[in-house]
Design a protein around this motif. Structure first.
Motif, PDB file in Angstrom:
ATOM      1  N   VAL A  68     -34.822  53.621 131.405  1.00  0.00           N
ATOM      2  CA  VAL A  68     -33.520  54.447 131.948  1.00  0.00           C
ATOM      3  C   VAL A  68     -33.511  55.731 131.197  1.00  0.00           C
ATOM      4  O   VAL A  68     -34.208  55.774 130.074  1.00  0.00           O
ATOM      5  CB  VAL A  68     -32.360  53.880 131.396  1.00  0.00           C
ATOM      6  CG1 VAL A  68     -30.888  54.582 131.869  1.00  0.00           C
ATOM      7  CG2 VAL A  68     -32.299  52.359 132.107  1.00  0.00           C
ATOM      8  N   ASN A  69     -33.011  56.923 131.717  1.00  0.00           N
ATOM      9  CA  ASN A  69     -33.199  58.176 131.279  1.00  0.00           C
ATOM     10  C   ASN A  69     -32.080  58.376 130.008  1.00  0.00           C
ATOM     11  O   ASN A  69     -31.284  57.488 129.683  1.00  0.00           O
ATOM     12  CB  ASN A  69     -32.960  59.314 132.178  1.00  0.00           C
ATOM     13  CG  ASN A  69     -31.370  59.170 132.654  1.00  0.00           C
ATOM     14  OD1 ASN A  69     -30.611  58.733 132.262  1.00  0.00           O
ATOM     15  ND2 ASN A  69     -31.320  59.764 134.043  1.00  0.00           N
ATOM     16  N   ALA A  70     -32.173  59.381 129.187  1.00  0.00           N
ATOM     17  CA  ALA A  70     -31.777  59.486 127.914  1.00  0.00           C
ATOM     18  C   ALA A  70     -30.191  59.584 128.082  1.00  0.00           C
ATOM     19  O   ALA A  70     -29.462  58.740 127.428  1.00  0.00           O
ATOM     20  CB  ALA A  70     -31.931  60.838 127.395  1.00  0.00           C
ATOM     21  N   LEU A  71     -29.516  59.967 129.154  1.00  0.00           N
ATOM     22  CA  LEU A  71     -28.107  59.835 129.230  1.00  0.00           C
ATOM     23  C   LEU A  71     -27.636  58.598 129.728  1.00  0.00           C
ATOM     24  O   LEU A  71     -26.484  58.023 129.318  1.00  0.00           O
ATOM     25  CB  LEU A  71     -27.489  61.005 130.298  1.00  0.00           C
ATOM     26  CG  LEU A  71     -27.535  62.405 130.090  1.00  0.00           C
ATOM     27  CD1 LEU A  71     -27.000  62.963 131.105  1.00  0.00           C
ATOM     28  CD2 LEU A  71     -26.511  62.646 129.023  1.00  0.00           C
ATOM     29  N   GLY A  72     -28.498  57.885 130.494  1.00  0.00           N
ATOM     30  CA  GLY A  72     -28.330  56.345 130.901  1.00  0.00           C
ATOM     31  C   GLY A  72     -28.174  55.515 129.375  1.00  0.00           C
ATOM     32  O   GLY A  72     -27.191  54.592 129.340  1.00  0.00           O
ATOM     33  N   VAL A  73     -28.837  55.600 128.639  1.00  0.00           N
ATOM     34  CA  VAL A  73     -29.139  54.898 127.392  1.00  0.00           C
ATOM     35  C   VAL A  73     -28.066  55.435 126.508  1.00  0.00           C
ATOM     36  O   VAL A  73     -27.669  54.558 125.886  1.00  0.00           O
ATOM     37  CB  VAL A  73     -30.536  55.222 126.822  1.00  0.00           C
ATOM     38  CG1 VAL A  73     -30.480  54.515 125.353  1.00  0.00           C
ATOM     39  CG2 VAL A  73     -31.598  54.659 127.631  1.00  0.00           C
ATOM     40  N   THR A  74     -27.586  56.595 126.598  1.00  0.00           N
ATOM     41  CA  THR A  74     -26.452  57.090 125.760  1.00  0.00           C
ATOM     42  C   THR A  74     -24.934  56.379 126.139  1.00  0.00           C
ATOM     43  O   THR A  74     -24.247  55.909 125.434  1.00  0.00           O
ATOM     44  CB  THR A  74     -26.154  58.561 125.733  1.00  0.00           C
ATOM     45  OG1 THR A  74     -27.568  59.107 125.302  1.00  0.00           O
ATOM     46  CG2 THR A  74     -25.021  59.028 125.057  1.00  0.00           C
ATOM     47  N   LEU A  75     -24.996  56.303 127.856  1.00  0.00           N
ATOM     48  CA  LEU A  75     -23.890  55.475 128.074  1.00  0.00           C
ATOM     49  C   LEU A  75     -23.641  54.082 127.846  1.00  0.00           C
ATOM     50  O   LEU A  75     -22.824  53.639 127.382  1.00  0.00           O
ATOM     51  CB  LEU A  75     -23.933  55.590 129.483  1.00  0.00           C
ATOM     52  CG  LEU A  75     -22.725  54.870 130.445  1.00  0.00           C
ATOM     53  CD1 LEU A  75     -21.385  55.448 130.080  1.00  0.00           C
ATOM     54  CD2 LEU A  75     -22.572  55.156 132.038  1.00  0.00           C
ATOM     55  N   ALA A  76     -24.900  53.540 127.783  1.00  0.00           N
ATOM     56  CA  ALA A  76     -25.199  51.979 127.260  1.00  0.00           C
ATOM     57  C   ALA A  76     -24.486  51.880 126.270  1.00  0.00           C
ATOM     58  O   ALA A  76     -23.915  50.714 125.607  1.00  0.00           O
ATOM     59  CB  ALA A  76     -26.340  51.575 127.378  1.00  0.00           C
ATOM     60  N   ARG A  77     -24.540  52.911 125.213  1.00  0.00           N
ATOM     61  CA  ARG A  77     -23.912  52.915 123.998  1.00  0.00           C
ATOM     62  C   ARG A  77     -22.411  52.638 123.868  1.00  0.00           C
ATOM     63  O   ARG A  77     -21.842  52.033 123.148  1.00  0.00           O
ATOM     64  CB  ARG A  77     -24.285  53.938 122.851  1.00  0.00           C
ATOM     65  CG  ARG A  77     -23.761  54.187 121.767  1.00  0.00           C
ATOM     66  CD  ARG A  77     -23.845  55.376 120.882  1.00  0.00           C
ATOM     67  NE  ARG A  77     -23.632  55.455 119.747  1.00  0.00           N
ATOM     68  CZ  ARG A  77     -23.960  56.294 118.836  1.00  0.00           C
ATOM     69  NH1 ARG A  77     -24.925  57.164 118.816  1.00  0.00           N
ATOM     70  NH2 ARG A  77     -23.149  56.336 117.399  1.00  0.00           N
ATOM     71  N   PHE A  78     -21.680  53.196 124.864  1.00  0.00           N
ATOM     72  CA  PHE A  78     -20.318  53.193 124.858  1.00  0.00           C
ATOM     73  C   PHE A  78     -19.647  52.568 125.975  1.00  0.00           C
ATOM     74  O   PHE A  78     -18.443  52.246 125.518  1.00  0.00           O
ATOM     75  CB  PHE A  78     -19.935  55.025 125.193  1.00  0.00           C
ATOM     76  CG  PHE A  78     -20.503  55.623 124.294  1.00  0.00           C
ATOM     77  CD1 PHE A  78     -20.329  55.789 122.862  1.00  0.00           C
ATOM     78  CD2 PHE A  78     -21.158  56.839 124.619  1.00  0.00           C
ATOM     79  CE1 PHE A  78     -21.002  56.657 121.855  1.00  0.00           C
ATOM     80  CE2 PHE A  78     -21.800  57.744 123.635  1.00  0.00           C
ATOM     81  CZ  PHE A  78     -21.664  57.468 122.405  1.00  0.00           C
ATOM     82  N   ILE A  79     -20.292  52.214 127.005  1.00  0.00           N
ATOM     83  CA  ILE A  79     -19.555  51.660 128.122  1.00  0.00           C
ATOM     84  C   ILE A  79     -18.861  50.393 127.713  1.00  0.00           C
ATOM     85  O   ILE A  79     -17.518  50.298 128.274  1.00  0.00           O
ATOM     86  CB  ILE A  79     -20.414  51.648 129.357  1.00  0.00           C
ATOM     87  CG1 ILE A  79     -19.633  51.392 130.723  1.00  0.00           C
ATOM     88  CG2 ILE A  79     -21.653  50.351 129.210  1.00  0.00           C
ATOM     89  CD1 ILE A  79     -20.307  51.589 131.900  1.00  0.00           C
TER      90      ILE A  79
END
Length: 294
Positions: free
Chosen positions: A28-39
């Motif tokens: 997954v790209n950087a923004l997707g991995v970032t969202l995984a942190r918060f969702i």
């Protein structure tokens, strides 16, 4: 001294979360991995806040304009910091990526000197010099100097954004007149809520395929969110109780957890050069705040 166990817990759960993000960054790209942190962290934070009010009822806070601005600033800075760190994971090893992002402590000290009236003595400036050497040692080792420079700049930018996140979180906490656990929980809910809203809206508009990829990895995404929410809660509580510099210095023990996870779990080989850089980052952070501990 209650801030110490909170900081140690934050450092370990953050190292664990970063290792899981490294795994997801392969797909997954950087923004997707970032969202995984918060969702999933948002419902977890809401449940935690509700539980606090059941155990210790208190008044609801008033959210001033200063609180909102600092919460928005912290939320956006953390999004950028995390996305940049994931980019480091995709370029270098997990341990090296975390190490470059840990320039946060040094940059926070420099921001304090430049904008917050902090005075550093000879030991503190020597610590910054040691940290600079550490970052140079851990610079990217690609085929061209442009790649090396870009990797270094990404690491410094990530550290800067993490430093700004911590400073704004502490300021937001001080705007609420509540028990420290409730204060940290409210700031956590606001920042995560803003982050989820911004990232989901952006990905729906520009890259819905990334949301599909996250949907296909529910277990890993949930584990990332769980460890992230625990880390953020502990960081927010610690910086609400103690000065940011002291918290972030003790938090550099994350480097040791990172090395252990990198070697024993992710099976990555950390070069001697990078190991030396990680140790020097730890040493530099201690030197920066040593005068305030004496």
């Amino acid at each position: 001294m209650l801030w110490i166990p909170f900081t140690l817990c934050a450092a370990f759960t953050q190292a664990l979360r970063n290792a899981q993000q490294k795994q997801l960054s392969v797909e997954v790209n950087a923004l997707g991995v970032t969202l995984a942190r918060f969702i999933w962290a948002l419902p977890l934070a809401l449940i935690y806040l509700w539980g606090l009010y059941q155990v210790q009822p208190t008044e609801l806070p008033h959210f001033s304009g200063h609180f909102m601005l600092s919460a928005v600033g912290a939320a956006l800075a953390q999004i950028v910091a995390t996305a940049l760190m994931v980019m480091l994971f995709q370029r270098r090893s997990y341990a090296t990526g975390v190490g470059l992002a840990k320039s946060e402590a040094l940059l926070a000290a420099l921001l304090g000197v430049a904008f917050f009236g902090v005075v550093l003595g000879p030991i503190g400036w020597f610590g910054i010099l040691v940290g600079s050497v550490a970052v140079w040692l851990m610079r990217g080792q690609g085929n061209t100097e442009s790649l090396e420079l870009s990797t270094l700049l990404i690491g410094l930018a990530s550290g800067l954004c993490f430093a700004l996140t911590t400073l704004w979180v502490r300021y937001a906490c001080h705007q609420l007149q509540l028990p420290f656990m409730h204060t940290a929980a409210w700031v956590l809910v606001w920042t995560i809520g803003i982050q989820v809203l911004v990232l989901v809206a952006w990905l729906l508009w520009r890259d819905p395929g990334t949301l599909v990829k996250l949907w296909k990895r529910p277990s890993l995404v949930f584990r990332i969110s769980l460890s992230s929410s625990l880390a953020s809660l502990c960081w927010f509580t610690a910086v609400n109780l103690e000065d940011v510099a002291l918290v972030k210095t003790l938090g550099q023990i994350e480097v040791l957890f990172t090395l252990m996870l990198s070697h024993h779990w992710l099976r990555e080989r950390v070069s001697r050069r990078d190991q030396l850089g990680l140790v020097l980052i730890l040493l530099s952070a201690i030197l920066v705040v040593l005068p305030s501990l004496i």
